[in-house]
Design a protein around this motif. Structure first.
Motif, short mmCIF file in Angstrom:
data_model
loop_
_atom_site.label_atom_id
_atom_site.label_comp_id
_atom_site.label_asym_id
_atom_site.label_seq_id
_atom_site.Cartn_x
_atom_site.Cartn_y
_atom_site.Cartn_z
N HIS A 1 0.91 -1.05 -0.01
CA HIS A 1 -0.03 0.26 -0.09
C HIS A 1 0.92 1.11 0.00
O HIS A 1 1.88 1.25 0.82
CB HIS A 1 -1.01 0.04 1.24
CG HIS A 1 -1.73 1.29 1.25
ND1 HIS A 1 -2.43 1.75 0.65
CD2 HIS A 1 -1.73 2.28 2.20
CE1 HIS A 1 -2.97 3.05 1.04
NE2 HIS A 1 -2.40 3.11 2.10
N HIS B 220 1.03 4.65 0.98
CA HIS B 220 0.09 5.37 2.23
C HIS B 220 0.29 6.85 1.94
O HIS B 220 1.29 7.51 1.84
CB HIS B 220 0.87 4.97 3.48
CG HIS B 220 0.31 5.67 4.55
ND1 HIS B 220 -0.43 5.09 5.41
CD2 HIS B 220 0.25 6.99 5.05
CE1 HIS B 220 -0.86 5.84 6.57
NE2 HIS B 220 -0.45 6.79 6.06
N PHE C 120 5.04 6.98 2.62
CA PHE C 120 5.67 5.76 2.95
C PHE C 120 4.95 4.47 2.19
O PHE C 120 3.78 4.76 1.73
CB PHE C 120 6.22 5.47 4.22
CG PHE C 120 4.94 5.13 5.32
CD1 PHE C 120 4.02 5.88 5.70
CD2 PHE C 120 4.91 4.00 6.15
CE1 PHE C 120 2.96 5.66 6.59
CE2 PHE C 120 4.32 3.78 6.94
CZ PHE C 120 3.00 4.43 7.41
N HIS D 179 4.00 0.16 2.63
CA HIS D 179 4.08 -1.00 3.40
C HIS D 179 2.99 -1.96 2.90
O HIS D 179 2.00 -1.66 2.39
CB HIS D 179 3.57 -0.59 5.10
CG HIS D 179 2.23 0.08 5.26
ND1 HIS D 179 1.31 -0.64 5.03
CD2 HIS D 179 1.94 1.52 5.41
CE1 HIS D 179 0.15 0.24 5.38
NE2 HIS D 179 0.50 1.38 5.24
N HIS E 30 -0.39 -4.50 3.23
CA HIS E 30 -1.52 -4.36 3.75
C HIS E 30 -2.54 -5.77 3.94
O HIS E 30 -3.53 -6.01 3.47
CB HIS E 30 -2.45 -3.60 2.57
CG HIS E 30 -3.33 -2.72 3.21
ND1 HIS E 30 -4.52 -2.86 3.85
CD2 HIS E 30 -3.25 -1.28 3.61
CE1 HIS E 30 -5.26 -1.88 4.46
NE2 HIS E 30 -4.48 -0.59 4.27
N HIS F 102 -7.28 6.47 9.12
CA HIS F 102 -6.51 6.76 7.87
C HIS F 102 -7.44 6.45 6.75
O HIS F 102 -8.08 5.53 6.71
CB HIS F 102 -5.30 5.86 7.76
CG HIS F 102 -4.48 5.71 6.53
ND1 HIS F 102 -4.23 6.94 5.76
CD2 HIS F 102 -4.14 4.86 5.68
CE1 HIS F 102 -3.62 6.64 4.39
NE2 HIS F 102 -3.90 5.36 4.35
N HIS G 37 -7.69 5.81 2.57
CA HIS G 37 -6.91 5.60 1.37
C HIS G 37 -7.27 6.64 0.16
O HIS G 37 -8.61 6.91 -0.01
CB HIS G 37 -7.21 4.12 0.81
CG HIS G 37 -6.43 3.05 1.66
ND1 HIS G 37 -6.07 2.15 1.30
CD2 HIS G 37 -5.82 3.22 3.14
CE1 HIS G 37 -5.42 1.22 2.22
NE2 HIS G 37 -5.35 2.08 3.28
N HIS H 200 -9.27 3.25 7.69
CA HIS H 200 -9.10 2.36 9.23
C HIS H 200 -8.40 3.06 9.95
O HIS H 200 -7.47 3.83 9.56
CB HIS H 200 -8.56 0.75 8.59
CG HIS H 200 -7.17 1.15 7.93
ND1 HIS H 200 -6.05 1.03 8.58
CD2 HIS H 200 -6.83 1.03 6.48
CE1 HIS H 200 -5.02 1.09 7.67
NE2 HIS H 200 -5.57 1.18 6.39
N HIS I 85 -4.86 3.10 12.04
CA HIS I 85 -3.53 2.82 11.76
C HIS I 85 -2.76 2.13 12.86
O HIS I 85 -1.79 1.89 12.93
CB HIS I 85 -2.86 4.07 10.96
CG HIS I 85 -1.99 3.47 9.93
ND1 HIS I 85 -0.74 3.05 10.00
CD2 HIS I 85 -2.29 3.54 8.52
CE1 HIS I 85 -0.31 2.47 8.78
NE2 HIS I 85 -1.11 3.00 7.98
CU1 C2O Z 1 -0.71 2.81 5.88
CU2 C2O Z 1 -4.35 1.11 4.94
O1 C2O Z 1 -2.48 2.11 5.55
#
Ligand code: C2O
Ligand code: CU
Length: 494
Positions: free
Chosen positions: A107, A109, A147, A149, A151, A434, A436, A475, A477
């Motif tokens: 993802h 972010h 960043f 990461h 998911h 957070h 998206h 969601h 975080h």
């Molecule tokens: Cu950094 Cu859905 O997240």
């Protein structure tokens, strides 16, 4: 070797569509409702568009945290993984080679990217199976500090995270150095994995008697013995970590930025932790905060600032002569993360040094004001939705709008609408919320963010422009909360 039980694999599908099947968590039936996405259509460049490419390998490795050696999962051989740097407007193409013993995704972010590249398994793509590759393609429209990461499950709490910096072609760059500062709370390979931690949380919470799913919104948090915490965040985390890291190093053998006295450095601070809010200070310096979650703010001077999981703050500092500790103190927890900025001679401060600035006034980033250029264009609200964060530690249940992800109803609106979301924390813990694919504006101040801290029982209204159609996740975080169900879908079509 890491072993995922079937149950954790099922739970691990952070984005499995139709995850309502999880309600009967016996592990007897894997979800059969996940839709197939296949390979995304390759994106072509537009005339004059630059392409930024990267190849990542997600793998098992042994990391040296600057003393402690830990078996973990990383992108390449380091944590943070490779910095990806693009210029706003670039087409970014990143191929991930999954050499992990588990499904994964990436993802990006904070990036308002095309939905297909968002990295949520079951919602925007198929999970990337072990031994296979997947290519992400997206345009990075807005400059800033971001960043990336996974998911899937609680993989973020391993070593799978890295910075993504999108440069502004028009930025004057009025500084001499840039220092990317990635904060993390570390447990993996110290005797338990993040999957073990999640199981412990569920087991400990489950052993208490109160509540039940009908008790969502309950106020009995605190029974974990973490104490009630202090202002402003109260109870801010569930997990006690053995290490806190800056750029993958423990404070005893810190990462060091070398510079000259009088020079200006731009700090790009990223909180990649899973369960820890930090207070950040640079000893003997005042910092001028310039950006929040990538977007410019009215420059604000402070000695220290808070940063929640998933948030980013940029700050500019004019350096004095000497050796200075850059400390990130975990809110409500013991220990600290530290790096050094060295501009002159002198011995390094002790790993336990607490800059005086930590005890002074600390800036809460939600109080910043947006720079004019960062404000959403003024528009009337077309649709309003309420987003209530529910849950408690005992039993360990977290959800949104009365149910965990998959059991709650997606938030629906229409393309082109100006949408107001009333985010309401109905729990006694702080949650970094957070969204998206969008950067929202705080209704009160216009501040642009993609991750906002909601203190216990706090309500914050945000608005966003529905200009990026797709199926989006929203969601907490805190990755353990998200995995337990504190997530909801936000859907609108072109
Ligand atoms: Cu950094 Cu859905 O997240
Ligand atoms: Cu949370």
């Amino acid at each position: 070797m890491q072993h995922l039980t079937r149950r954790s694999l099922v739970l691990g599908g952070l984005g499995i569509a139709g995850a309502g099947a999880l309600g009967a968590c016996s592990g007897s039936q894997p979800s059969t409702t996940a839709k197939a996405f296949g390979t995304p259509t390759p994106l072509a460049t537009t005339p004059g568009q630059r392409v930024t490419t990267a190849n990542l390998v997600a793998k098992q490795t042994t990391l040296d945290l600057g003393g402690p050696k830990v078996a973990t999962w990383t992108y390449g051989d380091t944590a943070p993984g490779p910095l990806i740097r693009a210029t706003a407007g670039d087409l970014v193409r990143v191929t991930l080679d999954n050499q992990l013993p588990a499904d994964t995704t990436i993802h990006w972010h904070g990036i308002a990217l095309a939905n297909a590249a968002d990295g949520v398994p079951g919602m925007t793509q198929d999970p990337i199976k072990p031994g296979t590759r997947y290519t992400y393609q997206f345009v990075a429209p807005d400059p800033g500090t971001y960043f990336y990461h996974p998911h899937v499950g609680v993989q973020l709490d391993r070593g799978l995270y890295a910075a993504l910096v999108v440069d502004d072609p028009r930025e004057p760059g009025a500084y001499d150095h840039e220092y990317v500062v990635v904060l993390d709370d570390w447990v993996d390979g110290t005797g338990r994995t993040p999957d073990d931690v999640l199981k412990e949380l569920v087991a400990k919470g489950g052993s208490a008697t109160s509540g039940g799913m009908g008790g969502m919104g309950g106020m009995d948090h605190g029974s974990m013995g973490m104490g009630s915490g202090t202002a402003p965040f109260g109870d801010a985390g569930d997990v006690v970590y053995p290490h806190y890291l800056i750029n993958g190093r423990v404070p005893a053998t810190p990462d060091v930025l070398e510079a000259k006295p009088g020079q200006k450095v731009r700090l790009r601070v990223i909180n990649a932790a899973s369960d820890t809010i930090f207070t950040v200070a640079l000893g003997s310096h005042r910092m001028t905060v310039t950006h929040s979650d990538g977007f410019p703010v009215l420059p604000t001077e402070t000695g220290a600032f808070y940063i929640g999981m998933g948030e980013r703050y940029d700050a500019v500092v004019t350096l004095q002569d000497g050796v200075f500790p850059l400390v990130a103190a975990p809110f409500g927890k013991q220990g600290q993360a530290m790096a050094l900025i060295r501009t002159g001679s002198g011995s390094a401060p002790a790993a336990t040094t607490r800059p005086a600035e930590l005890a002074g006034p600390v800036l809460h980033g939600s109080a910043l004001a947006a720079a004019e250029s960062a404000r959403l264009a003024k528009k009337d609200i077309d649709a309003t939705a309420s987003v209530q964060l529910n849950g408690q530690m005992a039993p360990y249940q977290w959800g949104i709008n009365g149910g965990k992800f998959g059991e709650n109803d997606p938030i629906m609106f229409s393309k082109g609408q100006r949408v107001r979301l009333d985010l309401a924390n109905m729990t006694m813990m702080t949650h970094p919320f957070h969204i998206h694919g969008h950067t929202f504006g705080l209704v009160n101040s216009g501040l642009r963010k993609d991750t906002v801290l909601l203190r216990p029982m706090e309500t914050i209204a945000v608005e966003l422009q529905a200009d990026n159609a797709g199926d989006w996740a929203a969601h907490c975080h805190n990755i353990y909360h998200a995995e337990a169900g504190m997530m909801i879908a936000m859907i609108y079509r072109a």
